[in-house]
Design an enzyme around this catalytic site. Structure first.
Site, PDB file in Angstrom:
ATOM      1  NE  ARG A 262      -3.917  -2.109   2.249  1.00 55.03           N
ATOM      2  CZ  ARG A 262      -4.707  -2.473   3.245  1.00 55.03           C
ATOM      3  NH1 ARG A 262      -4.670  -1.804   4.388  1.00 55.03           N
ATOM      4  NH2 ARG A 262      -5.544  -3.490   3.097  1.00 55.03           N
ATOM      5  NE  ARG A 277      -1.161   4.508   9.122  1.00 54.98           N
ATOM      6  CZ  ARG A 277      -2.460   4.203   9.060  1.00 54.98           C
ATOM      7  NH1 ARG A 277      -2.964   3.795   7.908  1.00 54.98           N
ATOM      8  NH2 ARG A 277      -3.247   4.312  10.095  1.00 54.98           N
ATOM      9  CD  GLU A 349      -8.003  -1.749  10.896  1.00 55.29           C
ATOM     10  OE1 GLU A 349      -7.935  -2.606  10.001  1.00 55.29           O
ATOM     11  OE2 GLU A 349      -7.917  -0.522  10.695  1.00 55.29           O
ATOM     12  CB  SER A 352     -11.404  -4.475   8.665  1.00 54.76           C
ATOM     13  OG  SER A 352     -10.988  -3.298   9.320  1.00 54.76           O
ATOM     14  NE  ARG A 391      -1.734  -1.938  11.556  1.00 52.09           N
ATOM     15  CZ  ARG A 391      -2.539  -0.902  11.492  1.00 52.09           C
ATOM     16  NH1 ARG A 391      -3.696  -0.939  12.134  1.00 52.09           N
ATOM     17  NH2 ARG A 391      -2.213   0.172  10.793  1.00 52.09           N
TER      18      ARG A 391
END
Length: 430
Positions: A262, A277, A349, A352, A391
């Protein structure tokens, strides 16, 4: 992708649902474009019918020896042929314009999704585990003494620039063990089928799951027009692209461990410390393909699969349902699982889990044939992280840290670590 017929039937409801997401009304624009498209199709069909009638009459005129009528009809056929081609081209162009416009419109939220503007309006629905009480000030993952030898941001920056990390030694092994543990759990206990798919895909594959065209700047594209996947949801969901599946074949449940990429185009200056991130990361993904009447139950099943990973690892977490203003583009309902990170003293987070209804299926033309007969129907698609490996590594390191700089590893990882239970302050496994 939305069903234009449903918009025709209730344009006000369509605009009202978009308004819940903070989107402007578009039904009138779409229906005007659709009306022009349908008018062009009808005109083309009528011109084609007139062309066919004139073509049949040519034979009769020739048989009568009516040269004048023969020439008139031949000219009419040629004119109608040109008119048909022009109208068909116009209809095709309008169809493409409508399709392109629809690609930019997000999915409609489910009725039970809470209204809200951003993450502050998300609603907590579940909490598990009690955050550990430390008799020292807990550190962030990259500050822990035993982690430092195996987590190198400086060398990674020399190799690739910012937002990359070089894992080595014991830390790299823990990271690998987490991915293996997740895969084994999903395959052996949760009934998912493992897939090892490509991370380079064609643009239409990215379009199928909603990454294109709206989020092109968030992904990486090669010079020969392949795209690096931001999640293996892209690969797994498109397995059923352009297929009509027998109902007995559903549900299909897939899992994959893959590299993900990403650009983080919209997150400048956000989470720049540590490996929270990154431009390149690893994730174990879950994707389900179901009948429409099974998708809500399947989402809850997938949520429990992801929550179960954290529970087995002993990581406290909370689950929230995202409000309308915080949901992703393709989702109609999303649950976020947030792991407790003591170094940040907050939940972040880690997964999801979303249901997309038939939104992606329409873009991919993925359907199933009902067992009782009838026309093929669009499948429903769901996706969820099970989990983000990096994560999860952060959560394991921060929750297991000790005052002396060592880290106690979760018991579930011990079989994957050759019996080792501790990352020492020197960065070794013991």
């Amino acid at each position: 992708m939305h069903d234009i017929r449903a918009i025709r039937e209730n344009p006000d409801a369509f605009d009202a649902a978009l308004a819940r997401r903070g989107e402007p009304p578009v039904a009138a624009e779409l229906l005007a474009l659709d009306e022009r498209r349908r008018a062009a199709i009808t005109a083309a069909e009528e011109a084609k019918a007139a062309q066919n009638r004139a073509a049949k009459a040519i034979g009769a005129a020739k048989a009568k020896g009516d040269e004048e009528e023969f020439e008139r009809l031949r000219a009419e056929v040629a004119a109608k042929k040109d008119e048909v081609q022009r109208l068909q081209a116009e209809a095709k162009a309008l169809d493409a314009e409508l399709h392109e416009r629809m690609l930019w419109i997000p999915n409609l939220p489910a009725e039970d999704v809470p209204d809200g503007a951003d993450e502050s309006d998300n609603v907590e629905i579940h909490r598990w585990g009690e955050p550990r009480s430390f008799d020292f000030q807990p550190l962030e993952h990259f500050e822990i003494e035993g982690v430092k030898p195996g987590m190198d941001f400086e060398t990674a920056a020399k190799l690739s620039g910012a937002r990359f990390v070089l894992l080595s030694g014991a830390v790299a092994r823990i990271h690998r063990a987490l991915a293996q543990f997740m895969l084994d759990t999903h395959i052996q206990e949760n009934g998912l089928t493992e897939v090892n798919g490509p991370v380079l895909v064609l643009p239409e594959i990215m379009e199928g799951t909603g990454q294109l065209p709206k989020f092109a700047e968030d992904s990486y594209r090669t010079t020969d027009d392949w795209w690096l996947i931001p999640t293996s949801e892209v690969t797994l969901t498109n397995i059923v692209r352009d297929h009509i599946i027998e109902e007995s074949y559903l549900p299909r449940r897939y899992t994959a461990h893959s590299l993900c990429f990403r650009s983080e185009a919209g997150s400048a200056g956000k989470d720049t410390r540590g490996m929270l991130r990154q431009h390149q990361f690893e994730k174990v993904e879950m994707v389900s393909i179901t009948r429409p009447d099974e998708s809500d139950a399947e989402q809850k099943r997938m949520l429990r699969c992801a929550e179960g990973i954290l529970e087995t690892l002993g990581i406290p977490y909370r689950t929230v349902v995202l409000c309308t203003g915080d949901m992703g583009f393709g989702a109609r309902r999303t649950y976020d699982i947030e792991a407790w990170l003591p170094g940040q003293n907050t939940y972040r987070e880690i997964s999801s889990v979303s249901t997309c209804g038939d939104f992606q299926a329409r873009r991919m033309n993925a359907r199933f044939r009902p067992a009782g007969g009838g026309k093929p129907e669009f499948v429903h698609t769901l996706n969820g992280s099970g989990l983000a490996v990096g994560r999860c590594l952060i959560a394991v390191l921060e929750n297991g840290q000790n005052a002396d700089g060592s880290v106690t590893l979760p018991e579930a990882l011990v079989p994957y670590m050759g019996g080792k239970r501790t990352l020492t302050a020197e960065g070794e496994l013991m």
